[in-house]
Design a protein around this motif. Structure first.
Motif, mmCIF file in Angstrom:
data_model
loop_
_atom_site.group_PDB
_atom_site.id
_atom_site.type_symbol
_atom_site.label_atom_id
_atom_site.label_comp_id
_atom_site.label_asym_id
_atom_site.label_seq_id
_atom_site.Cartn_x
_atom_site.Cartn_y
_atom_site.Cartn_z
ATOM 1 N N LEU A 156 -6.656 -70.604 -29.518
ATOM 2 C CA LEU A 156 -6.198 -69.899 -28.320
ATOM 3 C C LEU A 156 -4.713 -69.570 -28.327
ATOM 4 C CD1 LEU A 156 -8.321 -71.750 -25.604
ATOM 5 C CD2 LEU A 156 -8.568 -69.390 -26.380
ATOM 6 N N HIS A 157 -3.965 -70.130 -29.271
ATOM 7 C CA HIS A 157 -2.564 -69.731 -29.413
ATOM 8 C C HIS A 157 -2.453 -68.245 -29.771
ATOM 9 C CE1 HIS A 157 -0.345 -73.515 -29.024
ATOM 10 N NE2 HIS A 157 -1.330 -74.103 -29.670
ATOM 11 N N GLN A 158 -3.511 -67.679 -30.336
ATOM 12 C CA GLN A 158 -3.484 -66.286 -30.798
ATOM 13 C C GLN A 158 -4.136 -65.333 -29.789
ATOM 14 O OE1 GLN A 158 -1.611 -66.006 -33.415
ATOM 15 N NE2 GLN A 158 -1.542 -68.245 -33.548
ATOM 16 N N ILE A 159 -4.084 -65.685 -28.525
ATOM 17 C CA ILE A 159 -4.777 -64.893 -27.505
ATOM 18 C C ILE A 159 -4.211 -63.477 -27.381
ATOM 19 C CG2 ILE A 159 -3.332 -65.532 -25.519
ATOM 20 C CD1 ILE A 159 -7.214 -65.245 -25.678
ATOM 21 N N MET A 160 -2.954 -63.270 -27.801
ATOM 22 C CA MET A 160 -2.375 -61.933 -27.683
ATOM 23 C C MET A 160 -3.144 -60.920 -28.516
ATOM 24 S SD MET A 160 1.513 -60.539 -28.359
ATOM 25 C CE MET A 160 2.269 -61.633 -27.163
ATOM 26 N N GLN A 161 -3.718 -61.374 -29.647
ATOM 27 C CA GLN A 161 -4.476 -60.425 -30.468
ATOM 28 C C GLN A 161 -5.736 -59.955 -29.751
ATOM 29 O OE1 GLN A 161 -1.664 -61.696 -31.792
ATOM 30 N NE2 GLN A 161 -2.703 -63.196 -33.098
ATOM 31 N N LEU A 162 -6.323 -60.812 -28.921
ATOM 32 C CA LEU A 162 -7.462 -60.367 -28.116
ATOM 33 C C LEU A 162 -7.001 -59.331 -27.102
ATOM 34 C CD1 LEU A 162 -10.516 -62.153 -26.889
ATOM 35 C CD2 LEU A 162 -9.093 -61.144 -25.109
ATOM 36 N N MET A 163 -5.819 -59.539 -26.522
ATOM 37 C CA MET A 163 -5.265 -58.554 -25.596
ATOM 38 C C MET A 163 -5.028 -57.221 -26.299
ATOM 39 S SD MET A 163 -2.520 -60.759 -23.412
ATOM 40 C CE MET A 163 -3.031 -62.123 -22.358
ATOM 41 N N MET A 164 -4.576 -57.287 -27.551
ATOM 42 C CA MET A 164 -4.379 -56.056 -28.317
ATOM 43 C C MET A 164 -5.683 -55.288 -28.450
ATOM 44 S SD MET A 164 -1.785 -57.175 -31.381
ATOM 45 C CE MET A 164 -0.225 -57.991 -31.056
#
Length: 343
Positions: A156-164
């Motif tokens: 979940l630290h990489q949630i920004m990529q889901l936002m992308m």
């Protein structure tokens, strides 16, 4: 607008953003980052031509390849010498994993820069989709090392990529699959404060994206309570207000409260911008992913969103169908390791 809320006035550009985006001949403060990243991307694609780009940790171990490094050692006489030690094998030493990880960063930057510099929303979204695609491939890579070194690259630290992916108007099935992989319990272990924060942010984002409003509200309320508690501590008085704004914005989307959402979005962007003045050797934020993400989901729910800045623009907030089926995607020449072994 509710009487108890004051509209935050935001300039389209900050002084720092305008300075950063000037042609390099006009600004001596920065190099040309976009050209630099494009050059790096070309290099990474070349590295994917290597047979080793298809390896996983099992393949690397079987190859017998080792990674020596000098380690300082103090002798009984007090003198320092160096001895050769060898790195414990993990995914960061794999060619393909390294490339995908670096491409996430490179594509993400190129997406933000492309819109901020040229207002090219379709190309921006294409870059953001590529970043999300590379993140999805990282999530497939078996970890396997004893210390779980690369766990944070796939949780979940990489949630920004889901936002992308959401900002890029990617297919719902792709977004849902990426969210499921980032939220796997075995990848989100530990009890640190950083984990508690990332769990709340990530779950709020994924549940909101999937339309699971009950769970999204619970996660957003937990995030808000956590952030308010942290900011109340004397030692945390300078903690960024972005996370409180994000939690408030998520709750506003769930409540259909346009005034509260407007306040939260503007507050987030303002907090992210800071003073808005150029700072030596520090590049400004060009895209407020969290704000654009919330605004986009709000519009999809029929809410009116008025914010329009270079870092939270209407062109990316509005949903415009995109087809990435014809896009050439980065992949190892011999296939990803799980594909090669299944074949």
């Amino acid at each position: 607008m509710s009487e108890d809320r004051t509209l935050i006035q935001l300039p389209y550009f900050t002084e720092a953003q305008e300075d950063y985006l000037r042609d390099r001949e006009e600004s001596k403060r920065y190099c040309n980052p976009f050209k630099s990243y494009l050059s790096q991307i070309e290099k990474y694609w070349t590295e994917l031509e290597q047979p080793e780009a298809s390896w996983d940790l099992e393949d690397l171990t079987a190859s017998g390849k080792q990674f020596p490094y000098p380690f300082p050692v103090q002798g009984k006489d007090g003198r320092w010498t160096t001895e050769t030690r060898y790195k414990v094998l993990d995914n960061t030493l794999l060619v393909g994993h390294q490339v995908m990880l670096r491409l996430v960063s490179a594509y993400g930057f190129c997406g933000a820069y492309t819109f901020a510099k040229w207002k090219d929303a379709p190309k921006c979204k294409e870059y953001l989709y590529l970043a999300a695609y590379c993140q999805e491939k990282l999530c497939h890579w078996p970890i396997g090392d004893p210390y779980l070194v690369t766990l944070n690259f796939t949780n979940l630290h990489q949630i920004m990529q889901l936002m992308m992916a959401v900002i890029a108007d990617a297919e719902d099935s792709f977004i849902r699959q990426l969210g499921e992989m980032l939220m796997l319990p075995e990848r989100n272990i530990g009890k640190s404060l950083a984990k508690k924060h990332s769990d709340a942010v990530g779950k709020t984002t994924i549940y909101l994206t999937n339309g699971d409003d009950k769970k999204a509200r619970r996660a957003a309320e937990q995030l808000l309570a956590y952030e308010e508690k942290r900011r109340a501590l004397k030692s945390q008085k300078n903690r960024p207000a972005t996370w409180i704004c994000y939690a408030q914005g998520a709750l506003a989307v769930l409540d259909g409260d346009e005034a509260a959402l407007d306040t939260a979005l503007r507050g987030y962007v303002q907090a992210l911008r800071g003073s808005g003045k150029p700072v030596k050797d520090l590049a400004p934020h060009l895209l407020a992913h969290y704000a654009v993400f919330l605004a986009k989901l709000a519009v999809r729910r029929g809410m009116e969103v008025t914010i329009d800045t270079v870092d939270c623009p209407q062109e990316l907030i509005q949903t415009i169908p995109a087809d990435y089926s014809g896009l050439t995607l980065p992949r190892p020449r011999d296939g990803f390791p799980w594909e090669r072994k299944q074949g």
